[in-house]
Design a protein around this motif. Sequence first.
Motif, PDB file in Angstrom:
ATOM      1  N   ASN A   1     -12.830 -11.516  25.079  1.00 48.14           N
ATOM      2  CA  ASN A   1     -13.005 -12.931  25.436  1.00 48.14           C
ATOM      3  C   ASN A   1     -14.016 -13.094  26.563  1.00 48.14           C
ATOM      4  O   ASN A   1     -14.819 -14.034  26.574  1.00 48.14           O
TER       5      ASN A   1
ATOM      6  N   GLY B   1      -7.557 -13.975  20.403  1.00 51.23           N
ATOM      7  CA  GLY B   1      -7.574 -13.367  21.721  1.00 51.23           C
ATOM      8  C   GLY B   1      -6.316 -13.606  22.522  1.00 51.23           C
ATOM      9  O   GLY B   1      -5.401 -12.786  22.545  1.00 51.23           O
TER      10      GLY B   1
ATOM     11  N   THR C   1     -12.162 -21.662  25.090  1.00 54.93           N
ATOM     12  CA  THR C   1     -11.127 -20.650  25.195  1.00 54.93           C
ATOM     13  C   THR C   1     -10.774 -20.154  23.811  1.00 54.93           C
ATOM     14  O   THR C   1     -11.035 -20.789  22.804  1.00 54.93           O
ATOM     15  N   ALA C   2     -10.122 -18.992  23.776  1.00 55.58           N
ATOM     16  CA  ALA C   2      -9.713 -18.425  22.489  1.00 55.58           C
ATOM     17  C   ALA C   2      -8.686 -19.295  21.808  1.00 55.58           C
ATOM     18  O   ALA C   2      -8.533 -19.267  20.601  1.00 55.58           O
TER      19      ALA C   2
END
Length: 345
Positions: A247, A295, A286-287
């Motif tokens: 990430n 992630g 963000t994941a």
Amino acid sequence: MERVKKVFVLVHIVLWTLWTLLVTLQLSDDGTHWQILTAGFILTCLYIFYSHFYLLTSYSGKKKKRAYFLRLAAIMLTGPLPFVFLHPKGLETWENSYDYYMMTLVTIVPIFTFLGWLARVTENLVFNTIKKEQLEKQAVEAELHYLKSQINPHFLFNTLNNIHTLVYKQAATAPEAVLRLSSLMRYMIYESNSHTVPLSREMNYLQDYVSLQQLRYKKSPVVDLQIEGDTASCHIAPLLFIHLMENAYKHSPARVEPGAIKVSVEIKENTLTFRIQNPIGNKAGTALEEPGGIGLPNVRKRLALLYPDQHNLKIDNSGEMFIVTLKIHGLHSQVHERETQLLYN
């Protein structure tokens, strides 16, 4: 499971031995025929107990209530016969036979019918509990295996392309890159199958990963990795940090300044603190927001399965910097617990 079955067999033998001794002590004063009287009484108890015990085994989970109650009635009605036939006075007269039969039917038969049911229910409860725990463990292991298999394959393809470029240019770093990739793949395929690995080995894996990722950058190392504490004596679940590293690379700007991605690992008083921060690029998210992202959800699931109530995962997103702080407590005790579980199983 087989060990538990052997324990139950031993319990049966011990309890019946004690019961036989107790009956023998009670009946040994009843004249010269106490041996055969004791034998008749014990045989009656055994017949009623185990006939009902195995009847419940045969009809466990079945809905044939009529057949069950008919066979139970037959067991109860024939239960007093061993005691009556072996009693020294049991067959002398019809009245004696009837009296001993009714006395046994009213007293001994209900008691050992109930005890047979109680023993069967207890064993079923224990076996079902063990089976449930085993199924839950298998489900957890399957889930963990699935989560570990979700390592981003794009990294491998990109690395192979980078190594191909190095080989084509006959760069001096090509052999080292091949060795690092070999070490990384060996760890992922073979060594990560263990429940836990030394933290030092996990850190070597991350360092190999960082070195291979560095092939994408011409500048000085973009990752600043700091490790404090005794990593050799600390054990951790394998492949736990790799998604956080992925990430950090994925959501950093295309041009990353040297040391912009900071990673720190600290072991102190059986507590592991893993902290990673990276600058956020213009297109980064963000994941959790990424379609199909594996992630952070992957990390959360594995932590929940491996370290329930033993970890704290904190995520800070300031818009310019993304910071993940993971703390895992009681690592050494966790290792001992896992070893105990493996011995038990």
